[in-house]
Design an enzyme around this catalytic site. Structure first.
Site: not given
Length: 318
Positions: A159, A243, A275
């Site tokens: 991320s 996600d 995620h």
């Protein structure tokens, strides 16, 4: 008719002003979340709780900010690859320890976990320019260690960490052997429209079709899409198709951009990956994918190869 047009213009102007106010006031709180709701900034556990061999490392960033990190080894004399891990935006490095424990076992590696400024035990306040400095300080530290193979340093970013790792990898082609990106966004500019949909007409990255009149107020754009195309080292893209935070299309766009200039890119998706849990739901496939990538691009040195130079010198001296 004139009044209708005026009302429309006022409405659009109101949206622009409201969007600008939100971005100016709250953007750091959206991008950087050092403390999870209901928790404190301190580490809930240390690697010792999981019986991991580790070292507390204290660094100074180039602007003088004091940083904390954990250097974790599978074994005290482990000479395997060293993974420089950059975490997501929320929480601190302690919240990733269970994943790192499995990483050590499955990949037989060392892991260096950096607390960005403002996170965990590190001083300061997070910002894009500051965190880039922090990442460089961590890599410089690793590059100077004598207890690891510095030719086998791999950057792994998830991320926000993927944005951090991409910049670091691009800036250090001689220090970073390879890059792994997981569930990373194309840019914060594009993510603004995901988090606040009404803003997508006024803010966006290089691929956005909107007027992008609010881009100038974004202090941490993290434009990974513009960085990844300049990376020369091998890149592994790991994408969770479920996600719920970063649209999986972002990873596809990053891969497409990188692959146009880099023929050592590999993209792997995981149908059940969300995620934060792709490493868990991906199961054996997830870890085998990374292991094969490391074996291909940062292979273990054979003893006869590492000692060949010394043997040659000895023969010349006889």
């Amino acid at each position: 008719m004139v009044s209708y047009v005026n009302a429309l213009l006022y409405g659009v102007g109101g949206i622009v002003v409201a969007g600008m106010a939100l971005l100016v006031a709250f953007q750091e709180k959206l991008v950087y979340v050092p403390v999870l709701p209901g928790l404190t900034k301190s580490y809930p556990i240390t690697p010792a709780r999981l019986r991991l061999v580790y070292e507390d490392v204290w660094l100074l960033s180039s602007d003088g900010v004091r940083l904390h990190a954990w250097f974790i080894k599978l074994l005290p004399d482990c000479r395997g690859p060293t993974i420089l891990f950059f975490q997501e935006n929320a929480g601190n490095i302690a919240h990733r320890l269970e994943m790192v424990r499995i990483m050590l076992q499955r990949l037989h590696c060392n892991v260096f976990m950096l607390s960005y400024r403002g996170y965990g035990a590190s001083d300061g306040y997070p910002s894009q320019h500051g965190i880039i400095r922090d990442a460089q300080a961590a890599l410089d530290h690793l590059s100077q260690r004598t207890d690891i193979d510095t030719s086998r340093i791999i950057v792994f970013g998830r991320s926000l960490g993927g944005a951090v790792g991409s910049v670091l990898t691009k800036n250090n082609p001689d220090k970073v052997a390879a890059l792994i990106l997981e569930n990373t966004f194309t840019s914060i500019l594009d993510m603004a429209g995901v988090l606040l949909p009404f803003l997508k007409w006024f803010i966006g990255g290089s691929s956005s079709k909107g007027p992008k009149i609010l881009n100038f107020v974004v202090r941490s754009p993290w434009s990974t899409i513009d960085v990844v195309g300049e990376i020369k080292q091998p890149i592994l893209f790991l994408s969770g198709l479920q996600d719920e935070m970063v649209p999986p299309s972002h990873m596809q766009l990053l891969y497409a951009k990188a692959a146009t200039r880099n023929n050592e890119c590999k993209f792997v998706d995981f149908p059940n990956g969300m995620h934060m849990d792709t490493w868990l739901t991906g199961g054996d496939q997830y870890w085998r994918t990374i292991q094969q990538f490391l074996e291909q691009h940062v292979p273990e040195k054979r003893e006869n190869e590492s000692s060949s130079i010394g043997n040659g010198n000895d023969l010349k001296g006889r």
